[in-house]
Write a protein that holds these residues in place. Structure first.
Motif, PDB file in Angstrom:
ATOM      1  N   THR A  22      -5.964  -2.621  -7.901  1.00  0.00           N
ATOM      2  CA  THR A  22      -6.155  -2.817  -6.462  1.00  0.00           C
ATOM      3  C   THR A  22      -5.673  -4.195  -6.019  1.00  0.00           C
ATOM      4  O   THR A  22      -5.620  -5.139  -6.803  1.00  0.00           O
ATOM      5  CB  THR A  22      -7.640  -2.679  -6.090  1.00  0.00           C
ATOM      6  N   ARG A  23      -5.387  -4.333  -4.744  1.00  0.00           N
ATOM      7  CA  ARG A  23      -4.879  -5.596  -4.222  1.00  0.00           C
ATOM      8  C   ARG A  23      -5.977  -6.625  -4.012  1.00  0.00           C
ATOM      9  O   ARG A  23      -5.693  -7.809  -3.793  1.00  0.00           O
ATOM     10  CB  ARG A  23      -4.125  -5.367  -2.906  1.00  0.00           C
ATOM     11  N   SER A  26     -13.293  -5.271  -5.231  1.00  0.00           N
ATOM     12  CA  SER A  26     -13.964  -4.181  -4.520  1.00  0.00           C
ATOM     13  C   SER A  26     -15.388  -4.498  -4.101  1.00  0.00           C
ATOM     14  O   SER A  26     -15.945  -3.838  -3.217  1.00  0.00           O
ATOM     15  CB  SER A  26     -13.977  -2.920  -5.401  1.00  0.00           C
ATOM     16  N   GLY A  94     -11.431   5.523   1.551  1.00  0.00           N
ATOM     17  CA  GLY A  94     -10.641   4.558   2.298  1.00  0.00           C
ATOM     18  C   GLY A  94     -10.108   3.439   1.431  1.00  0.00           C
ATOM     19  O   GLY A  94      -8.955   3.016   1.580  1.00  0.00           O
ATOM     20  N   PHE A  95     -10.935   2.963   0.512  1.00  0.00           N
ATOM     21  CA  PHE A  95     -10.526   1.842  -0.339  1.00  0.00           C
ATOM     22  C   PHE A  95      -9.353   2.233  -1.230  1.00  0.00           C
ATOM     23  O   PHE A  95      -8.368   1.493  -1.351  1.00  0.00           O
ATOM     24  CB  PHE A  95     -11.710   1.368  -1.182  1.00  0.00           C
ATOM     25  N   ALA A  97      -7.204   4.614  -0.728  1.00  0.00           N
ATOM     26  CA  ALA A  97      -6.020   4.903   0.080  1.00  0.00           C
ATOM     27  C   ALA A  97      -5.281   3.637   0.500  1.00  0.00           C
ATOM     28  O   ALA A  97      -4.046   3.612   0.533  1.00  0.00           O
ATOM     29  CB  ALA A  97      -6.427   5.711   1.313  1.00  0.00           C
ATOM     30  N   HIS A  98      -6.033   2.582   0.793  1.00  0.00           N
ATOM     31  CA  HIS A  98      -5.425   1.371   1.345  1.00  0.00           C
ATOM     32  C   HIS A  98      -5.216   0.246   0.326  1.00  0.00           C
ATOM     33  O   HIS A  98      -4.386  -0.631   0.551  1.00  0.00           O
ATOM     34  CB  HIS A  98      -6.265   0.840   2.505  1.00  0.00           C
ATOM     35  N   ASP A  99      -5.972   0.267  -0.764  1.00  0.00           N
ATOM     36  CA  ASP A  99      -5.979  -0.894  -1.651  1.00  0.00           C
ATOM     37  C   ASP A  99      -5.435  -0.655  -3.054  1.00  0.00           C
ATOM     38  O   ASP A  99      -5.207  -1.616  -3.784  1.00  0.00           O
ATOM     39  CB  ASP A  99      -7.400  -1.456  -1.755  1.00  0.00           C
TER      40      ASP A  99
END
Length: 242
Positions: A22-23, A26, A94-95, A97-99
């Protein structure tokens, strides 16, 4: 990957989660999501969370204690397990999908295609790491566990925070429990705190990869000829600067 394929796999691919797949980390996004969705009034307690973070920065409390305090302040001493699980699933969608980096998804897919069993090993709380893993098609997770009693989840940890040497021990315990003791494993992470797991992979004859590596890990990987992957830019962390 199906359960049957997992049992047949002769090798294991282990991935760290935060800033590897992930970018960003979390934990803080999860706490913010919980407060927005479940308990907006708890934002009033955020100054106490800042104090706890400062105490950690000064070495007065360890990572596990910081995690427990953050959970107690932002989520509560005890919370219904089903309520927590539902929120974790909503957060994970959501996390992920975006991160989650596209390159990370590709790497996991390639390992699955090669017949490897995938394990996500994270210091973050298992109750939402499992939900994020499910979004990536991964069922096997080793992560920090919270106490549970009578259908509720508490703020205290079960055992050690799954970080550093404790993560290596947790991965080894998982392998033993799943009939993979002594199997070859590959390991991917962004941070020098995972050197014990990198060593475990090398000891098993597996490959290691420094993904989105911190400065210290990148230097170590270059010095030792390890694979380096850059899947994207990561956000800086207050807790992992090296």
């Amino acid at each position: 990957m199906t359960a049957q394929q997992g049992q047949m796999a002769q090798a294991l691919a282990v991935y760290d989660l935060d800033r590897t797949l992930t970018r960003r980390g979390s934990w803080l996004p999860w706490l913010a999501f919980w407060v927005r969705r479940e308990a907006p009034w708890r934002i009033l307690l955020s100054p106490l969370l800042v104090l706890a973070a400062l105490a950690h920065g000064l070495g007065l409390i360890d990572r596990g204690a910081l995690k427990s305090w953050a959970h107690r302040l932002m989520i509560g001493r005890w919370v219904d397990g089903d309520r927590l699980a539902a929120a974790a699933i909503a957060f994970a969608g959501g996390f992920a999908a975006h991160d989650v980096f596209g390159g990370a998804r590709t790497a996991i897919a390639a390992d699955c295609a090669a017949g490897k069993r995938i394990l996500i090993a994270s210091a973050s709380h298992a109750y939402y790491v499992r939900a994020i893993a499910a979004e990536l098609g991964v069922t096997d997770v080793v992560a920090t566990e919270a106490v549970r009693a009578h259908g509720r989840v508490g703020h205290r940890l079960v055992g050690d925070n799954c970080y550093g040497p404790a993560k290596r021990a947790a991965v080894m315990a998982w392998m033993a429990a799943h009939g993979m003791a002594g199997a070859r494993l590959d390991f991917t992470s962004d941070h020098v705190s995972d050197l014990p797991c990198f060593a475990l992979a090398l000891e098993s004859g597996g490959n290691v990869r420094a993904a989105n590596a911190s400065a210290a890990l990148r230097a170590h990987a270059l010095a030792h000829g390890w694979e380096i992957a850059d899947w994207g830019a990561v956000e800086n962390s207050l807790f992992e600067r090296a």
